[in-house]
Write an enzyme that holds these catalytic residues in place. Structure first.
Site, short mmCIF file in Angstrom:
data_model
loop_
_atom_site.label_atom_id
_atom_site.label_comp_id
_atom_site.label_asym_id
_atom_site.label_seq_id
_atom_site.Cartn_x
_atom_site.Cartn_y
_atom_site.Cartn_z
N CYS A 24 147.91 -11.48 82.56
CA CYS A 24 148.03 -13.06 83.13
C CYS A 24 149.48 -13.62 82.48
CB CYS A 24 146.58 -13.77 82.81
SG CYS A 24 146.79 -15.39 83.78
N HIS A 67 142.54 -10.99 85.01
CA HIS A 67 142.12 -10.95 83.54
C HIS A 67 140.88 -9.79 83.57
CE1 HIS A 67 143.91 -14.51 81.66
NE2 HIS A 67 143.78 -15.10 82.70
N GLU A 115 139.95 -8.71 80.90
CA GLU A 115 138.99 -8.99 79.56
C GLU A 115 137.64 -9.79 79.55
OE1 GLU A 115 142.15 -12.27 79.30
OE2 GLU A 115 141.75 -10.27 80.45
#
Length: 241
Positions: free
Chosen positions: A99, A177, A179
């Site tokens: 990002c 994202h 994660e």
């Protein structure tokens, strides 16, 4: 000796999450470096002395709430971090930007970053030209800016609104994202002070529900993403070798 990945935690809420677990699964030791501490979140223009990139096999700049093109930040740590990733690339260290971190890679290597006409917050289908690197399917987004890819880079994934991934040498930049899990999402929702989710016509409960629904498949795709990154980017020979 195990390979090492250094996550650059640009702000305290944008942590490595599922990515850290996936790198551990690939046999990496994980280290974290805090860039802007929590107490400076409203005044983030700080000078930072970064670690020597040559001590790592992978450096992964993570997300942040600020624009990568903010002039006060570019005069301080953003320019220093950009030089760090250029030095890392010159030293043959692989890069994975997430990002804000992906936008930083774009800006550092000659691309541009600007406000997007349409923000993306939530789960979006990402079209991938390289499923060995970017598994297809929905990925979590929370961004208001988008990049143009740097000279020499190859875009390998996108949504209708924004480029989502590019490869440049031994660097992979991601706009989404990977994660995010339910725990990390809750921290972001609790910090949604300006109503960004509501501002695009969505609700916190909608994001919670979809994240819970996709938790198992998303975790598997993150492991596949990191495995592909290690195989096709980290373990590739340096251009000069």
């Amino acid at each position: 000796m195990a390979p090492k990945v250094l996550f650059l935690v640009n702000e305290h809420l944008a942590t490595e999450g599922l990515l850290g677990e996936a790198f551990v699964d690939q046999g990496f030791d994980v280290e974290l470096f805090e860039v802007v501490p929590a107490e400076r979140i409203d005044d983030p223009a700080v000078d930072v002395a970064f670690p020597d990139p040559a001590g790592y096999d992978v450096i992964a700049p993570l997300g942040a709430r600020w624009p990568v093109y903010d002039e006060a930040l570019r005069r301080t740590w953003v320019s220093t971090e950009a030089q760090l990733v250029r030095d890392a690339a010159d030293a043959g260290v692989a890069l994975l930007g997430v990002c804000f971190g992906g936008q930083l890679l774009a800006q550092a290597f000659g691309g541009s970053v600007a406000r997007s006409s349409e923000p993306e917050i939530g789960w979006y289908e990402v079209t991938s030209d390289r499923p060995d690197l970017i598994p297809g399917g929905p990925w979590f987004q929370w961004h208001f800016d988008r990049w143009t890819v740097p000279p020499g880079a190859t875009e390998i994934a996108r949504t209708p609104c924004a480029s989502q991934a590019f490869v440049l040498g031994r660097a992979l930049a991601l706009q989404f994202h990977p994660e995010v899990d339910t725990e990390l999402l809750e921290r972001w929702l609790a910090d949604d002070r300006d109503g960004e989710v509501a501002g695009i016509g969505r609700t916190h409960d909608e994001l919670r529900s979809r994240t819970t629904e996709l938790a198992q498949s998303a975790s598997a795709r993150v492991r596949d993403l990191v495995a592909g990154f290690v195989t096709h980017v980290v373990r590739q020979p340096c251009p000069s070798s």
